[in-house]
Design an enzyme around this catalytic site. Structure first.
Site, PDB file in Angstrom:
ATOM      1  N   CYS A 139      35.860  37.713  41.679  1.00 57.15           N
ATOM      2  CA  CYS A 139      36.970  38.514  41.144  1.00 57.15           C
ATOM      3  C   CYS A 139      37.015  38.521  39.620  1.00 57.15           C
ATOM      4  CB  CYS A 139      38.304  38.018  41.696  1.00 57.15           C
ATOM      5  SG  CYS A 139      38.339  37.935  43.481  1.00 57.15           S
ATOM      6  N   ASN A 153      43.886  43.097  47.241  1.00 59.44           N
ATOM      7  CA  ASN A 153      42.945  42.455  46.323  1.00 59.44           C
ATOM      8  C   ASN A 153      41.578  43.113  46.477  1.00 59.44           C
ATOM      9  OD1 ASN A 153      41.154  40.769  45.014  1.00 59.44           O
ATOM     10  ND2 ASN A 153      41.973  38.869  45.886  1.00 59.44           N
ATOM     11  N   HIS A 193      44.416  39.937  37.263  1.00 54.85           N
ATOM     12  CA  HIS A 193      43.775  40.137  38.570  1.00 54.85           C
ATOM     13  C   HIS A 193      44.865  40.336  39.620  1.00 54.85           C
ATOM     14  CE1 HIS A 193      41.249  39.770  41.978  1.00 54.85           C
ATOM     15  NE2 HIS A 193      41.519  38.515  42.266  1.00 54.85           N
TER      16      HIS A 193
END
Ligand code: UT7
Length: 336
Positions: free
Chosen positions: A121, A293, A263
């Site tokens: 990520c 996500n 994020h």
């Protein structure tokens, strides 16, 4: 570690961004029919309401192609102008050739350096930092950085602890050499990794340790597995730390930062980082409710949306930050 300290006459700016979310929407109500979960639990624990899923015929570079084309258009450049392509992903079309090389062909770019970057990520921020180094060294003028994922191919839709979290999407940014008199520039980037915590979030199968076999597939090792609660704590701690590093390195206080683009993993993680710094929530870019996500894609998608809808304006101070499997983390501070 600070990487914005190269002493050269060159600086890097974001010259254009683009993003793409697939059409199909998977809602919490849909997930209720698939696993033992419910909208109230997912909303309360994660903030996520829905996420996008790529169509079966789409591959990760298809999503990236659309995001990249939009970023190039925004930068008023063509693929021929690119000097390098960095593709941050954990879900490339296949292990070989790299997604960057596949995308290079799809875009019709020149035969320039193109490679994938594995930092989960945090991949977009890692890749942006690499782009910054090549531009600041004077070597390259225009670098395409992609964060794109099709996580629905590595998520077990029978595992309620993971399947509610993830979605598919792509974000792209063209980083370019800033003109000497331009205020827009990356101020610094700060990257970390702690491999000691690698077991908290894994996709075990498909590499040399566990090649795909029937037994592997029967054990579901081709899907992501994570220890959510530990990741949560580390996410809040490391993103707060790398953002603080970015502020300290530039003598900037958080109240001088116009936008935080974190994020998008979980609204509670984002809120915890925001409240650590006492930031007004209206200055934090959040779209996790709609996207879930999307791993390496979250930061460039959120950045692109906020630039396109006019929230992020040229000359403003912006911090990007992310964390992910590895465990990796990073921040990038720029005057957009
Ligand atoms: O990009 C990095 C990727 N990873 C992450 O960002 C994950 C970070 N972690 C998180 O976001 C949170 O830890 C989760 C959302 C994954 C979980 O939230 P939590 O508040 O940490 O819950 P928990 O894991 O402590 O589980 C609490 C309870 C458990 O039941 P018991 O043991 O208390 O009876 C779980 O079995 O909630 C249960 N549970 C669920 N219930 C309904 C776990 N998943 C679900 C679910 N629906 N989907």
């Amino acid at each position: 570690m600070t990487s914005g300290t190269l002493n050269t006459p060159y600086f890097t700016k974001v010259s254009g961004t683009g993003s793409y979310l697939p059409e199909k929407i998977l809602t919490n109500a849909d997930l209720e029919k698939m696993v033992d979960t419910n909208d109230a639990w997912i909303s309360e624990r994660t903030g996520i309401k829905e996420r996008r899923l790529a169509a079966p015929e789409q591959v990760t570079t298809d999503l990236a192609y659309i995001a990249a084309t939009r970023a190039l258009e925004a930068a008023k450049l063509t693929a021929q102008d690119l000097d390098m392509i960095i593709f941050a992903t954990a879900t490339a079309d296949q292990p070989m050739p790299s997604a960057a090389c596949v995308l290079q062909r799809k875009l019709g770019a020149r035969q320039v350096m193109a490679f994938d970057l594995a930092a989960a990520c945090s991949g977009f921020i890692y890749a942006a930092s690499v782009a910054d180094q090549f531009i600041r060294s004077g070597m390259y003028k225009h670098v395409l950085v992609i964060g794109a994922e099709i996580l629905n191919r590595v998520v077990n839709y029978k595992d309620r602890e993971t399947c509610i979290l993830f979605g598919d999407g792509a974000g792209a940014a063209v980083f370019s050499r800033a003109e000497a008199n331009e205020p827009s520039r990356i101020l610094s980037t700060h990257l970390r990794a702690d491999g000691n915590l690698g077991d908290l979030f894994v996709l075990a199968a498909g590499g040399s340790a566990m090649p795909i076999s029937q037994a592997v597939v029967d054990s579901n090792a081709q899907y992501v597995k994570m220890k959510g609660r530990e990741i949560f704590k580390n996410a809040v701690r490391t993103m707060s730390q790398v953002c603080q590093e970015a502020l300290d390195a530039n003598g900037i206080a958080m109240d001088q930062v116009d936008w935080l683009v974190p994020h998008q993993a979980n609204l509670r993680i984002i809120d915890a980082v925001g409240s650590h710094f006492g930031i007004d929530p209206s200055k934090v870019i959040v779209n996790v409710q709609r996207t879930g996500n999307t791993s390496a894609a979250t930061v460039p998608i959120a950045l692109d949306e906020a630039i396109r809808d006019g929230r992020i304006q040229r000359g403003q101070n912006v911090i990007l930050t992310a964390f992910g499997a590895g465990l990796t983390s990073g921040s990038l501070i720029m005057r957009y």
